[in-house]
Design a protein around this motif. Structure first.
Motif, mmCIF file in Angstrom:
data_model
loop_
_atom_site.group_PDB
_atom_site.id
_atom_site.type_symbol
_atom_site.label_atom_id
_atom_site.label_comp_id
_atom_site.label_asym_id
_atom_site.label_seq_id
_atom_site.Cartn_x
_atom_site.Cartn_y
_atom_site.Cartn_z
ATOM 1 N N THR A 266 134.379 63.844 70.821
ATOM 2 C CA THR A 266 133.413 63.546 69.774
ATOM 3 C C THR A 266 134.087 62.740 68.660
ATOM 4 O O THR A 266 133.531 61.742 68.160
ATOM 5 N N GLU A 267 135.279 63.126 68.254
ATOM 6 C CA GLU A 267 136.017 62.391 67.223
ATOM 7 C C GLU A 267 136.287 60.964 67.653
ATOM 8 O O GLU A 267 136.178 60.028 66.845
ATOM 9 N N LEU A 268 136.590 60.787 68.930
ATOM 10 C CA LEU A 268 136.861 59.450 69.449
ATOM 11 C C LEU A 268 135.613 58.578 69.365
ATOM 12 O O LEU A 268 135.680 57.413 68.937
ATOM 13 N N VAL A 269 134.457 59.154 69.739
ATOM 14 C CA VAL A 269 133.200 58.393 69.694
ATOM 15 C C VAL A 269 132.881 57.997 68.258
ATOM 16 O O VAL A 269 132.478 56.855 67.985
ATOM 17 N N VAL A 270 133.061 58.912 67.318
ATOM 18 C CA VAL A 270 132.768 58.623 65.912
ATOM 19 C C VAL A 270 133.652 57.483 65.410
ATOM 20 O O VAL A 270 133.183 56.583 64.713
ATOM 21 N N ARG A 271 134.921 57.494 65.787
ATOM 22 C CA ARG A 271 135.821 56.422 65.334
ATOM 23 C C ARG A 271 135.416 55.086 65.941
ATOM 24 O O ARG A 271 135.442 54.064 65.267
ATOM 25 N N LEU A 272 135.028 55.100 67.200
ATOM 26 C CA LEU A 272 134.665 53.870 67.878
ATOM 27 C C LEU A 272 133.389 53.265 67.294
ATOM 28 O O LEU A 272 133.306 52.065 67.039
#
Length: 274
Positions: A266-272
């Motif tokens: 989820t953190e990765l998606v938010v950063r992307l």
């Protein structure tokens, strides 16, 4: 004898497609919606029509009693009426959250309580609850909606075992993205919120991806979902759950990942997206 089905939320999408699919299989179909004008064309196709607000006890009793008076039976109940209140938990008001549960959870409860005495007397019947992949896997900005669907899944699991001995089946349908106006209404609901700046990355994800909307990759047609609903209603021993479409089937596997892994994704998606 011709079998009878009561379907809620037939104004469009899954409910409309399901009403047509049951008609094509020779069932007597009672199609319902809050606004009777929205289902007039289903009447022209051969459905019996009824105005029904699932949040109104008198409405529910009136419609169920009418069907029993006219047909003498309700073989299947399809609880399809529902909508999605998206938004960060902090931004969704208590009133909006209560309204979400009133429709998606308490509405289903009302209909089940109304039809179960008849089904128990007959020793037969099927209750089909239209849930979502969100009923098994929650995510940022979807907590209120997912919570209502988690509750629906839990209620269905309990009910399935409570009524099995009486010859009644309880089935959960779990779509992923669907080619309907579902996403448009969700957009309308989220647009009413007072947005907290701290959650803008999550709003951006909603706006950029559309999540469960009809334009999402892998979205399935309402007719595809209706096919599983009718199959479940017609089966001698239906499955407890029917995930519909590749996105639903794939997403449901994610619930087996450790929480830490899901959180990192989820953190990765938010950063992307941000």
């Amino acid at each position: 004898m011709q079998e009878t089905v009561l379907i809620t939320g037939c104004s469009s999408g899954i409910g409309r497609a399901t009403a047509i699919a049951f008609l094509e299989e020779g069932w007597t179909v009672y199609a319902t919606a809050r606004n009777p004008a929205d289902i007039e064309t289903l009447g022209e196709r051969g459905c019996e029509l009824a105005t029904l607000d699932v949040t109104d006890d008198e409405d529910v009793d009136r419609v169920v009693n009418r069907i029993l008076d006219e047909e003498g039976r309700i073989d299947c109940l399809v609880n399809n009426a529902g909508y999605a209140q998206f938004g960060p938990i902090e931004d969704v008001t208590v009133e909006d959250a209560r309204r979400q549960y009133e429709v998606n959870v308490h509405g289903v409860h009302r209909l089940c309580r109304a039809v179960l005495p008849h089904m128990r007397r007959e020793g037969d019947g099927t209750i089909i609850n239209v849930s979502s992949v969100s009923g098994r896997l929650s995510y940022p900005i979807g907590g209120i909606y997912a919570g209502s669907k988690f509750a629906l899944e839990a209620m269905s699991d309990a009910l399935r075992n409570e009524v099995r001995a009486h010859g009644i089946d309880v089935v959960v349908i779990q779509p992923g993205p669907v080619e309907t106006q579902f996403g448009r209404r969700a957009d309308d609901e989220i647009a009413r919120l007072d947005r907290t700046e701290a959650y803008e990355p999550f709003y951006a994800i909603w706006e950029d991806t559309g999540l469960l909307g009809g334009e999402s990759p892998g979205a399935v047609s309402p007719a595809r979902i209706a096919e599983d609903v009718v199959n479940a209603a017609s089966a001698t021993k239906p499955r407890a759950r029917y995930p519909v479409g590749p996105v639903a089937q794939g997403t449901l596997l994610a619930r087996f990942l450790p929480d830490t892994v899901r959180d990192r994704l989820t953190e990765l998606v938010v950063r992307l997206v941000g």
